[in-house]
Scaffold this motif. Structure first.
Motif, PDB file in Angstrom:
ATOM      1  N   ARG A 185       0.866  -1.183   0.000  1.00  0.00           N
ATOM      2  CA  ARG A 185       0.000   0.000   0.000  1.00  0.00           C
ATOM      3  C   ARG A 185       0.897   1.224   0.000  1.00  0.00           C
ATOM      4  N   LYS A 186       0.817   2.034  -1.044  1.00  0.00           N
ATOM      5  CA  LYS A 186       1.734   3.166  -1.186  1.00  0.00           C
ATOM      6  C   LYS A 186       1.632   4.144  -0.015  1.00  0.00           C
ATOM      7  N   ASN A 187       0.450   4.290   0.539  1.00  0.00           N
ATOM      8  CA  ASN A 187       0.293   5.202   1.686  1.00  0.00           C
ATOM      9  C   ASN A 187       0.338   4.441   3.008  1.00  0.00           C
ATOM     10  N   GLY A 188       0.891   3.226   2.995  1.00  0.00           N
ATOM     11  CA  GLY A 188       0.957   2.439   4.219  1.00  0.00           C
ATOM     12  C   GLY A 188       2.166   2.751   5.089  1.00  0.00           C
ATOM     13  N   ILE A 189       3.132   3.539   4.577  1.00  0.00           N
ATOM     14  CA  ILE A 189       4.328   3.857   5.353  1.00  0.00           C
ATOM     15  C   ILE A 189       3.986   4.569   6.663  1.00  0.00           C
ATOM     16  N   PRO A 190       3.102   5.582   6.674  1.00  0.00           N
ATOM     17  CA  PRO A 190       2.772   6.218   7.960  1.00  0.00           C
ATOM     18  C   PRO A 190       2.239   5.228   8.992  1.00  0.00           C
ATOM     19  N   ALA A 191       1.446   4.264   8.553  1.00  0.00           N
ATOM     20  CA  ALA A 191       0.922   3.262   9.487  1.00  0.00           C
ATOM     21  C   ALA A 191       2.000   2.300   9.934  1.00  0.00           C
ATOM     22  N   ALA A 432      -3.305  10.613   6.965  1.00  0.00           N
ATOM     23  CA  ALA A 432      -2.612  10.646   5.675  1.00  0.00           C
ATOM     24  C   ALA A 432      -3.584  10.749   4.511  1.00  0.00           C
ATOM     25  N   TYR A 433      -4.843  10.412   4.742  1.00  0.00           N
ATOM     26  CA  TYR A 433      -5.854  10.528   3.687  1.00  0.00           C
ATOM     27  C   TYR A 433      -6.387  11.948   3.547  1.00  0.00           C
ATOM     28  N   LEU A 434      -6.074  12.839   4.468  1.00  0.00           N
ATOM     29  CA  LEU A 434      -6.577  14.208   4.379  1.00  0.00           C
ATOM     30  C   LEU A 434      -6.176  14.874   3.060  1.00  0.00           C
ATOM     31  N   PRO A 435      -4.900  14.800   2.637  1.00  0.00           N
ATOM     32  CA  PRO A 435      -4.562  15.408   1.345  1.00  0.00           C
ATOM     33  C   PRO A 435      -4.619  14.440   0.162  1.00  0.00           C
ATOM     34  N   THR A 436      -4.955  13.163   0.405  1.00  0.00           N
ATOM     35  CA  THR A 436      -4.814  12.179  -0.677  1.00  0.00           C
ATOM     36  C   THR A 436      -6.060  11.358  -0.973  1.00  0.00           C
ATOM     37  N   ALA A 437      -7.090  11.396  -0.138  1.00  0.00           N
ATOM     38  CA  ALA A 437      -8.246  10.506  -0.334  1.00  0.00           C
ATOM     39  C   ALA A 437      -8.870  10.733  -1.704  1.00  0.00           C
ATOM     40  N   PRO A 438      -8.949   9.706  -2.548  1.00  0.00           N
ATOM     41  CA  PRO A 438      -9.571   9.880  -3.858  1.00  0.00           C
ATOM     42  C   PRO A 438     -11.098   9.812  -3.799  1.00  0.00           C
TER      43      PRO A 438
END
Length: 506
Positions: A185-191, A432-438
């Protein structure tokens, strides 16, 4: 013969009485439950994204990095071993229920209560967890990989110091799960960052700066090596899918005329300029609030996954020039999408009926039909809870749970530090979804929902164990916990009040 039976009966009674047998009973229970859940989802529920990954795994379609190549590679290996694409859904169920068994065994060892240990496997039947167990999505893989790291870290923490070989073997396994989570998951790094800290603290309760730096270096190197290895094995086409987010922002913040001017100033080609203008026009006329690239952008037929790769630089240049000038509109739009994700998540149940056309090209990979009776039963179960307890499927609830886990300093039981780190993982993942949620989709908050449910279960069992111990001491009743646990170790006593383990403060 009767003497042998009597001896075995005596051995089993003694093993039941001293608790040695109970972890194996838990293993049998979780294995049966996992098999039942896997049967419900067999041969796996597939969406359009799932089918794309399957086609790539089968070689019917070139691998690209729009979806994680590591997942296509893992599926390819499973199909090569089993000859059946349903092995992926079965593996998902096995990882979840195997992890729940490890956590249930830990609760048993800490509390000595058979009933409380059974509360952990019950998580797998929760409607907001079971609904996606057999859906082949990268979000599910991320969640189960991170949960496996949690179980491994807690196991390592409780190992005797002389179990060096086992400790390092488990740390290597935990690192592999963590690397997979970072790649799937590309946005999984913060988690993954707080979970990585959890793994390090399990190995060294009070690591110094050098150990932190060394562990961070090893993890970063493992992620880089893993990414390079997957790229070498799959040779994925570059898509620069991250440009989808700037397209979404531009289409919903700029007017069509502003979009045209911005594209010309950024040096966009005529084709890209016209498509971006058409995207802004379509989204605004049809009141499409998100996911502009897939919903409004004029696409080639067949879909060209490399189009963004050829134009990503121009799109990003447009975004960096225009968003500061329209910061108010940008903030309003991002707030709109994020609040919808938190309060109106959709797709709480995927019905699994998407046609798997790719498998028809491979007669050796048989497409088995879904069991409609079980599918309808699962749908009724999930959608009924979504109607009666909607907060279980909404991001705001799990955001609140993660905040409570992070901000409360003391929790009962031995896992106060781990609970805070798991809460931090969920919190960072949601933010992390605040600026990226599609778009608004429940699967985007599946990891916070799973980790929050497990954390609440651990808190509840710790409270129940404390009350049980206090009631037993107040009434003078004998302690019903086993006198010894497997390995001859006495069960750990639960404190009378909240406490932190030594070095638990982060």
């Amino acid at each position: 013969m009767s003497g042998t039976v009597n001896r075995w009966t005596a051995v089993l009674r003694r093993a039941w009485g001293d608790g040695t047998l109970w972890p194996w009973c838990l293993a049998a229970v979780t294995a049966a439950c996992g098999y039942a859940v896997a049967t419900v989802f067999h041969p796996g529920y597939l969406s359009a994204d799932s089918n794309t990954q399957l086609w790539q795994a089968l070689g019917d379609e070139p691998v690209n990095d729009w979806h994680p190549p590591v997942m296509a590679l893992a599926w390819r290996l499973l199909i090569g071993i089993t000859g059946d694409f349903s092995a992926m859904a079965a593996l998902q169920a096995a990882v979840l229920w195997g992890t729940l068994w490890v956590l249930a065994r830990l609760v048993w060892r800490k509390t000595g209560s058979r009933g409380l240990s059974l509360a952990v496997p019950a998580v797998g039947f929760a409607p907001h967890i079971m609904n996606l167990t057999g859906v082949v999505w990268k979000d599910v893989h991320l969640a189960y990989a991170l949960l496996a790291v949690l179980a491994i870290a807690l196991t390592v923490r409780d190992l005797p110091r002389d179990r060096t070989g086992t400790r390092w073997a488990l740390l290597v396994l935990g690192t592999l799960f963590l690397v997979y989570a970072a790649l799937v998951r590309k946005n999984g790094i913060p988690a993954a960052i707080p979970v990585f800290a959890l793994l390090v603290l399990a190995a060294w309760p009070a690591p110094g700066r050098r150990r932190w730096l060394a562990a961070t270096g090893v993890f970063a190197a493992a992620v880089i090596a893993g990414s390079a290895g997957v790229s070498a094995a799959t040779a994925p086409l570059a898509t620069r899918v991250y440009a989808v987010i700037p397209v979404d922002d531009l289409a919903h913040v700029l007017t069509p005329d502003q979009m045209r001017t911005a594209a010309e100033q950024a040096g966009a080609s005529t084709d890209l300029r016209d498509r971006l203008v058409a995207t802004a026009t379509t989204c605004q006329q049809r009141h499409i609030a998100s996911d502009a690239y897939l919903q409004c952008f004029p696409q080639d037929r067949p879909f060209d996954v490399t189009y963004l790769d050829r134009h990503a630089d121009v799109i990003v240049r447009m975004w960096t020039r225009q968003m500061p000038r329209h910061w108010k509109g940008y903030a309003e739009y991002r707030g709109r999408v994020f609040t919808k994700l938190l309060f109106q998540s959709n797709q709480v149940f995927w019905n699994g009926t998407h046609v798997n056309a790719g498998a028809r090209l491979h007669p050796e990979v048989r497409k088995e039909p879904l069991n409609d009776t079980l599918r309808f039963a699962l749908r009724n179960y999930v959608t009924g809870f979504a109607r009666d307890l909607p907060m279980l499927f909404q991001g705001w609830f799990w955001l609140a749970v993660s905040l409570v886990l992070v901000l409360r300093r003391r929790w009962p039981g031995p896992y106060a530090r781990e609970l805070r780190l798991i809460g931090a993982s969920s919190l960072l993942y949601i933010l992390a979804y605040l600026p990226t949620a599609p778009e608004s989709n429940y699967r985007y908050v599946y990891w916070p929902a799973l980790s929050g449910t497990v954390a609440l279960t651990l808190v509840a069992t710790a409270y129940a164990a404390r009350r049980r111990a206090a009631a037993g001491g107040a009434t003078g009743e004998p302690d019903t916990r086993p006198a010894a646990l497997p390995g001859g170790r006495a069960p750990e006593a639960e404190p009378a009040g909240p406490r932190e383990d030594a070095g638990a403060a982060v």
